[in-house]
Enzyme design. Structure first.
Site: not given
Length: 280
Positions: A177, A235
């Site tokens: 990611r 995050c």
């Protein structure tokens, strides 16, 4: 402030001696956000279920991210529902290596509670030790805790944009990611330009417990964090970033949280992004 972690042995010993500890079950997963069914099937005796989506976060505009921090008054009302009084010892846990329970740890510590710890190894470690579980719902006697009003150690997107010039901005997501290879949840793939990647899984050993403080410190130092280096963590939506905040705290640093995280950043088309395995 207490040490951020408590072992199963330490917690069980305290409870067996009659010590009062407020236990919070913070089970949550991205693919299974409602942890109530699992809580009812089996939880640490006396543990109150905490709903991460509604009690540790609030709903906001997309540019605030998927899990904006709750209002302080709402968090205090929730903490009282959980039975917390001033001066109580609190232990939070989950079944995800601390990835969701760390959010409760961070919020309560940042709100002035001195004795808040995360159960190292979580529910799995408790079960492995052969310790008892109970079933059903737990309704706590209402507490009267008063949370502090000092500002939370957070930064916003504008501060995140300039943070890498003088400090280290840590992206806590999985490497794929961070690189932008995949993005299963948020509008755009990639990372904040200048951010370095330290996936939270690297904080844990094969048993799901945190590695020792020296190893955690070396991990952050390898990413460029030094004794006087400002460090901020983010995050996907601000949940697992708290895990890296906890790890950095154990390592001896004083991290701040980019609470909106990538979900906030990627929802603003004016924000640039970087891809690949380098900060950019």
């Amino acid at each position: 402030m207490s040490h951020p972690l408590v072992t199963v042995t330490e917690l069980a010993s305290t409870l067996q001696r009659g010590g009062v500890v407020r236990l919070l079950d913070v089970r949550w997963r991205l693919d299974r956000p409602d942890g109530r069914p699992a809580h009812r099937e089996g939880h640490l005796p006396g543990a109150v279920y905490v709903d991460l989506d509604t009690e540790l976060a609030r709903h906001g505009d997309p540019v605030e991210g998927r899990h904006p921090l709750p209002d302080r008054a709402d968090l205090q009302a929730a903490a009282r529902r959980w039975g917390i009084d001033d001066g109580d010892a609190v232990v939070v846990y989950d079944d995800l290596g601390g990835q969701s329970a760390a959010r409760a740890w961070w919020l309560l510590r940042a709100s002035g509670l001195a004795d808040v710890r995360l159960l190292d190894g979580g529910l799995s470690a408790w079960r492995e030790a052969g310790l008892p579980l109970e079933q059903g719902d737990v309704v706590a006697r209402p507490g009267g805790v008063t949370l502090g009003d000092d500002p939370w150690p957070v930064i916003d997107a504008d501060e995140a944009a300039t943070w890498p010039r003088t400090g280290v901005l840590v992206d806590s997501r999985a490497a794929e990611r961070y690189r932008g290879d995949v993005e299963p949840v948020d509008p755009r793939a990639g990372h904040v330009p200048g951010a370095v990647n330290l996936p939270t899984g690297g904080n844990l050993d094969d048993s799901g417990r945190f590695v020792d403080a020296a190893s955690l410190r070396a991990r952050f130092e390898d990413a460029g964090v030094g004794p006087s280096t400002p460090v901020a963590v983010y995050c996907g939506s601000g949940i697992t970033a708290a895990h890296n905040a906890l790890a950095a705290t154990i390592a001896g640093f004083e991290p701040v949280l980019f609470a909106g995280s990538w979900s906030a950043w990627s929802n603003d088309p004016a924000r640039p992004l970087a891809t690949g395995d380098r900060p950019g």
